[in-house]
Design a protein around this motif. Sequence first.
Motif, PDB file in Angstrom:
ATOM      1  N   UNK A   1       6.920 -14.420 -12.085  1.00  0.00           N
ATOM      2  CA  UNK A   1       7.232 -15.867 -12.531  1.00  0.00           C
ATOM      3  C   UNK A   1       5.253 -16.382 -12.979  1.00  0.00           C
ATOM      4  N   UNK A   2       4.193 -16.039 -12.008  1.00  0.00           N
ATOM      5  CA  UNK A   2       2.804 -15.837 -11.919  1.00  0.00           C
ATOM      6  C   UNK A   2       1.864 -15.725 -13.214  1.00  0.00           C
ATOM      7  N   UNK A   3       2.632 -14.662 -14.383  1.00  0.00           N
ATOM      8  CA  UNK A   3       2.489 -14.518 -15.155  1.00  0.00           C
ATOM      9  C   UNK A   3       3.055 -15.125 -16.264  1.00  0.00           C
ATOM     10  N   UNK A   4       4.385 -15.474 -16.685  1.00  0.00           N
ATOM     11  CA  UNK A   4       5.171 -16.179 -17.235  1.00  0.00           C
ATOM     12  C   UNK A   4       4.775 -17.350 -17.535  1.00  0.00           C
ATOM     13  N   UNK A   5       4.583 -18.361 -16.456  1.00  0.00           N
ATOM     14  CA  UNK A   5       3.191 -19.373 -16.083  1.00  0.00           C
ATOM     15  C   UNK A   5       2.321 -19.199 -16.586  1.00  0.00           C
ATOM     16  N   UNK A   6       1.271 -18.702 -16.672  1.00  0.00           N
ATOM     17  CA  UNK A   6      -0.470 -18.681 -16.943  1.00  0.00           C
ATOM     18  C   UNK A   6      -0.252 -17.859 -17.481  1.00  0.00           C
ATOM     19  N   UNK A   7       0.035 -16.762 -18.225  1.00  0.00           N
ATOM     20  CA  UNK A   7       0.252 -16.023 -18.851  1.00  0.00           C
ATOM     21  C   UNK A   7       0.806 -15.572 -19.915  1.00  0.00           C
ATOM     22  N   UNK A   8       1.637 -14.791 -19.962  1.00  0.00           N
ATOM     23  CA  UNK A   8       2.622 -14.794 -20.939  1.00  0.00           C
ATOM     24  C   UNK A   8       2.363 -13.384 -21.970  1.00  0.00           C
ATOM     25  N   UNK A   9       1.029 -12.929 -22.273  1.00  0.00           N
ATOM     26  CA  UNK A   9       0.181 -12.083 -23.155  1.00  0.00           C
ATOM     27  C   UNK A   9       0.950 -10.617 -22.389  1.00  0.00           C
ATOM     28  N   UNK A  10       1.794  -9.637 -23.933  1.00  0.00           N
ATOM     29  CA  UNK A  10       1.899  -8.827 -23.900  1.00  0.00           C
ATOM     30  C   UNK A  10       0.464  -7.610 -23.242  1.00  0.00           C
ATOM     31  N   UNK A  11      -0.764  -7.885 -23.724  1.00  0.00           N
ATOM     32  CA  UNK A  11      -1.717  -7.492 -22.819  1.00  0.00           C
ATOM     33  C   UNK A  11      -1.738  -7.838 -21.282  1.00  0.00           C
ATOM     34  N   UNK A  12      -1.600  -9.503 -21.062  1.00  0.00           N
ATOM     35  CA  UNK A  12      -1.938  -9.680 -20.124  1.00  0.00           C
ATOM     36  C   UNK A  12      -1.040  -9.359 -19.114  1.00  0.00           C
ATOM     37  N   UNK A  13      -0.047  -8.680 -19.376  1.00  0.00           N
ATOM     38  CA  UNK A  13       1.271  -8.214 -18.044  1.00  0.00           C
ATOM     39  C   UNK A  13       1.008  -6.637 -18.502  1.00  0.00           C
ATOM     40  N   UNK A  14       0.754  -5.486 -19.617  1.00  0.00           N
ATOM     41  CA  UNK A  14      -0.348  -4.949 -19.697  1.00  0.00           C
ATOM     42  C   UNK A  14      -0.832  -4.409 -18.667  1.00  0.00           C
ATOM     43  N   UNK A  15      -2.091  -4.970 -18.935  1.00  0.00           N
ATOM     44  CA  UNK A  15      -3.435  -4.504 -18.051  1.00  0.00           C
ATOM     45  C   UNK A  15      -2.737  -4.843 -16.597  1.00  0.00           C
ATOM     46  N   UNK A  16      -2.421  -6.373 -16.244  1.00  0.00           N
ATOM     47  CA  UNK A  16      -2.086  -6.710 -14.741  1.00  0.00           C
ATOM     48  C   UNK A  16      -0.913  -5.401 -14.091  1.00  0.00           C
ATOM     49  N   UNK A  17       0.028  -4.380 -14.785  1.00  0.00           N
ATOM     50  CA  UNK A  17       0.558  -3.130 -14.688  1.00  0.00           C
ATOM     51  C   UNK A  17      -0.605  -2.421 -14.007  1.00  0.00           C
ATOM     52  N   UNK A  18      -0.891  -2.122 -15.400  1.00  0.00           N
ATOM     53  CA  UNK A  18      -2.723  -0.651 -15.223  1.00  0.00           C
ATOM     54  C   UNK A  18      -3.024  -1.238 -13.545  1.00  0.00           C
ATOM     55  N   UNK A  19      -3.418  -2.066 -13.721  1.00  0.00           N
ATOM     56  CA  UNK A  19      -4.110  -2.355 -12.175  1.00  0.00           C
ATOM     57  C   UNK A  19      -3.183  -2.682 -11.646  1.00  0.00           C
ATOM     58  N   UNK A  20      -2.339  -3.074 -11.498  1.00  0.00           N
ATOM     59  CA  UNK A  20      -2.001  -2.668  -9.421  1.00  0.00           C
ATOM     60  C   UNK A  20      -0.929  -1.531 -10.089  1.00  0.00           C
ATOM     61  N   UNK A  21      -0.937  -0.629 -10.625  1.00  0.00           N
ATOM     62  CA  UNK A  21      -1.198   0.735 -10.419  1.00  0.00           C
ATOM     63  C   UNK A  21      -1.502   1.677 -10.180  1.00  0.00           C
ATOM     64  N   UNK A  22      -3.427   1.401 -10.684  1.00  0.00           N
ATOM     65  CA  UNK A  22      -4.381   1.725 -10.292  1.00  0.00           C
ATOM     66  C   UNK A  22      -4.484   1.356  -8.643  1.00  0.00           C
ATOM     67  N   UNK A  23      -5.050   0.301  -8.672  1.00  0.00           N
ATOM     68  CA  UNK A  23      -5.605  -0.400  -7.090  1.00  0.00           C
ATOM     69  C   UNK A  23      -4.480   0.572  -5.935  1.00  0.00           C
ATOM     70  N   UNK A  24      -3.235   0.063  -6.248  1.00  0.00           N
ATOM     71  CA  UNK A  24      -2.324   1.181  -5.486  1.00  0.00           C
ATOM     72  C   UNK A  24      -2.622   2.519  -4.856  1.00  0.00           C
ATOM     73  N   UNK A  25      -2.904   2.905  -5.609  1.00  0.00           N
ATOM     74  CA  UNK A  25      -2.793   5.072  -5.975  1.00  0.00           C
ATOM     75  C   UNK A  25      -4.321   4.609  -5.424  1.00  0.00           C
ATOM     76  N   UNK A  26      -5.551   3.974  -5.239  1.00  0.00           N
ATOM     77  CA  UNK A  26      -6.588   3.894  -5.071  1.00  0.00           C
ATOM     78  C   UNK A  26      -6.448   3.397  -3.514  1.00  0.00           C
ATOM     79  N   UNK A  27      -5.784   2.317  -2.861  1.00  0.00           N
ATOM     80  CA  UNK A  27      -5.371   1.979  -1.516  1.00  0.00           C
ATOM     81  C   UNK A  27      -4.217   3.261  -0.707  1.00  0.00           C
ATOM     82  N   UNK A  28      -4.019   3.586  -1.684  1.00  0.00           N
ATOM     83  CA  UNK A  28      -3.599   4.745  -0.701  1.00  0.00           C
ATOM     84  C   UNK A  28      -4.197   6.556  -0.500  1.00  0.00           C
ATOM     85  N   UNK A  29      -5.158   6.315  -1.032  1.00  0.00           N
ATOM     86  CA  UNK A  29      -6.194   7.436  -1.146  1.00  0.00           C
ATOM     87  C   UNK A  29      -6.944   6.666   0.742  1.00  0.00           C
TER      88      UNK A  29
END
Length: 225
Positions: free
Chosen positions: A143-171
């Motif tokens: 909902x935050x993305x839809x309200x303040x962004x709505x761009x495909x690049x923003x969503x894709x980067x957000x997903x990539x950041x979430x995946x990478x940051x979660x992986x680093x946290x796991x390590x």
Amino acid sequence: MAENDVMPTLPKKCGPYISSVTSRGMNLVIRGIVLFFIGVFLALVLNLLQIQRNVTLFPPDVITSIFSSAWWVPPCCGTASAVIGLLYPCMDRHLGEPHKFKREWSSVMRCVAVFVGINHASAKVDFANNIQLSLTLAALSIGLWWTFDRSRSGFGLGVGIAFLATLVSQLLVYNGVYQYTSPDFLYVRSWLPCIFFAGGITMGNIGRQLAMYECKVIAEKSHED
């Protein structure tokens, strides 16, 4: 020889933050510094909230800051914020899709407030189980993305950041740097990717706004000259 022929052409002043800045590269550095300190501030505030609710636990020997957080957390978050905030407008230019949705500072501040609220909910709101909490935070983050962004690049980067940051946290948790109470997604909490996604969207919006402000000032200076 006329005076105009011997005097070198002076570069146009285009820096939105310091009047003497004339280099676009220097403006990039200044934006990175601003984003770094914003990330450090948010890290201190949000991490304090997580520690107070015993969501994250740090070993006593690494607790050195006044906010009871490991010393390396704010610099790491600040660096990540600078990279993300500079990456979003860069990707917009590379893809040829300039982001124009809700491009004003009031919208950016509301985005920051919603992000803080999502993080607050992860620490304060009690749910029956982690699945309900994770689904709720996922809906709020999208909902935050839809309200303040709505761009495909923003969503894709957000997903990539979430995946990478979660992986680093796991390590980090695996190597005993810190730990989460009641982990349910390997070594971390299942809602953590939602926080990283929302954080990426938020810092991306701040970075885009800083970049747009710089371009606006450059255009105004060029028009005046």
